[in-house]
Design an enzyme around this catalytic site. Structure first.
Site, PDB file in Angstrom:
ATOM      1  N   ASN A   1       0.792  -1.223   0.000  1.00 21.06           N
ATOM      2  CA  ASN A   1       0.000   0.000   0.000  1.00 21.06           C
ATOM      3  C   ASN A   1       0.828   1.279   0.000  1.00 21.06           C
ATOM      4  OD1 ASN A   1      -2.068  -1.819   0.145  1.00 21.06           O
ATOM      5  ND2 ASN A   1      -2.908  -1.090   2.081  1.00 21.06           N
TER       6      ASN A   1
ATOM      7  N   ASN B   1      -4.236  -1.162  -4.444  1.00 16.23           N
ATOM      8  CA  ASN B   1      -3.709  -0.132  -3.547  1.00 16.23           C
ATOM      9  C   ASN B   1      -2.261   0.231  -3.833  1.00 16.23           C
ATOM     10  OD1 ASN B   1      -6.118   0.233  -2.148  1.00 16.23           O
ATOM     11  ND2 ASN B   1      -5.652  -1.389  -0.685  1.00 16.23           N
TER      12      ASN B   1
END
Length: 205
Positions: free
Chosen positions: A70, A116
């Site tokens: 992420n 992400n």
């Protein structure tokens, strides 16, 4: 110089996850093109080497960000700023649930589509980097997506996975030369995707 960044999560817990197919791709590239030893830099594990193309050798930096998926953009952005490399010279290898298992698509620009790591890269680089999308398939229900991507590849998936990773590495001169369309075509010629259901085909966009 070009940057070839694979997305994944660091550590043995995640190394065989579908989400780590980007790491697997750059590892295959490093083996195929005999890149130098790995070392730590730019919040990543990196190695350097050259890819032979008809126009001559192209220098490349391989990256496996260690920031967790992420936050991948922090690492790749740092390297891009250091070497002054524009997004057009950055290829990111990542898993794609909206492609059937074994499918491969190149794309420049666009949104994150729920990935992400790609979202983080967009925030640090802008949207115009090149995406090498490696299909892992969709489990069919939204609540199954996380266990699917964070699950390991099954034994039955190994033949198409190995073929795809080898093709991504073998066909790389086309991408290094900037011809993403031909790169995509050559990868799929070398590693035809396994047959899949009509439902999966409808998601293959």
């Amino acid at each position: 110089m070009i940057i070839l960044a694979g997305l994944g999560n660091p550590g043995p817990r995640y190394q065989n996850n579908r989400h780590n197919i980007g790491f697997m791709a750059v590892d295959a590239i490093a083996r195929r093109w005999k890149f130098g030893p790995e070392r730590a830099k730019f919040q990543s594990v990196i190695s350097e080497g050259e890819i032979d193309t008809p126009a001559g050798a192209v220098r490349a930096l391989l990256m496996k960000p260690q920031t967790y998926m992420n936050e991948s953009g922090r690492a790749v952005g740092e390297a891009a700023r250091f070497y002054k490399i524009p997004p057009s010279q950055i290829i990111v290898f990542h898993d794609e649930i909206d492609l059937a298992p074994g499918r491969f698509r190149m794309k420049t620009g666009g949104g994150a589509a729920g990935q992400n790591g790609v979202r983080s890269l967009i925030s640090h680089l802008g949207a115009d980097f090149r995406r090498a999308r490696l299909g892992i398939g969709h489990p069919g229900e939204s609540h199954l997506v996380m266990p699917h991507v964070l699950g390991d590849f099954h034994k039955a998936e190994q033949p198409w996975l190995e073929a795809l990773l080898n093709a991504v590495a073998d066909a790389l001169p086309f991408a290094a030369a900037g011809d993403d369309e031909r790169y995509q075509g050559e990868v799929m010629r070398l590693a035809p995707a396994p047959k899949f259901s009509p439902r999966q085909a409808a998601r293959d966009v």
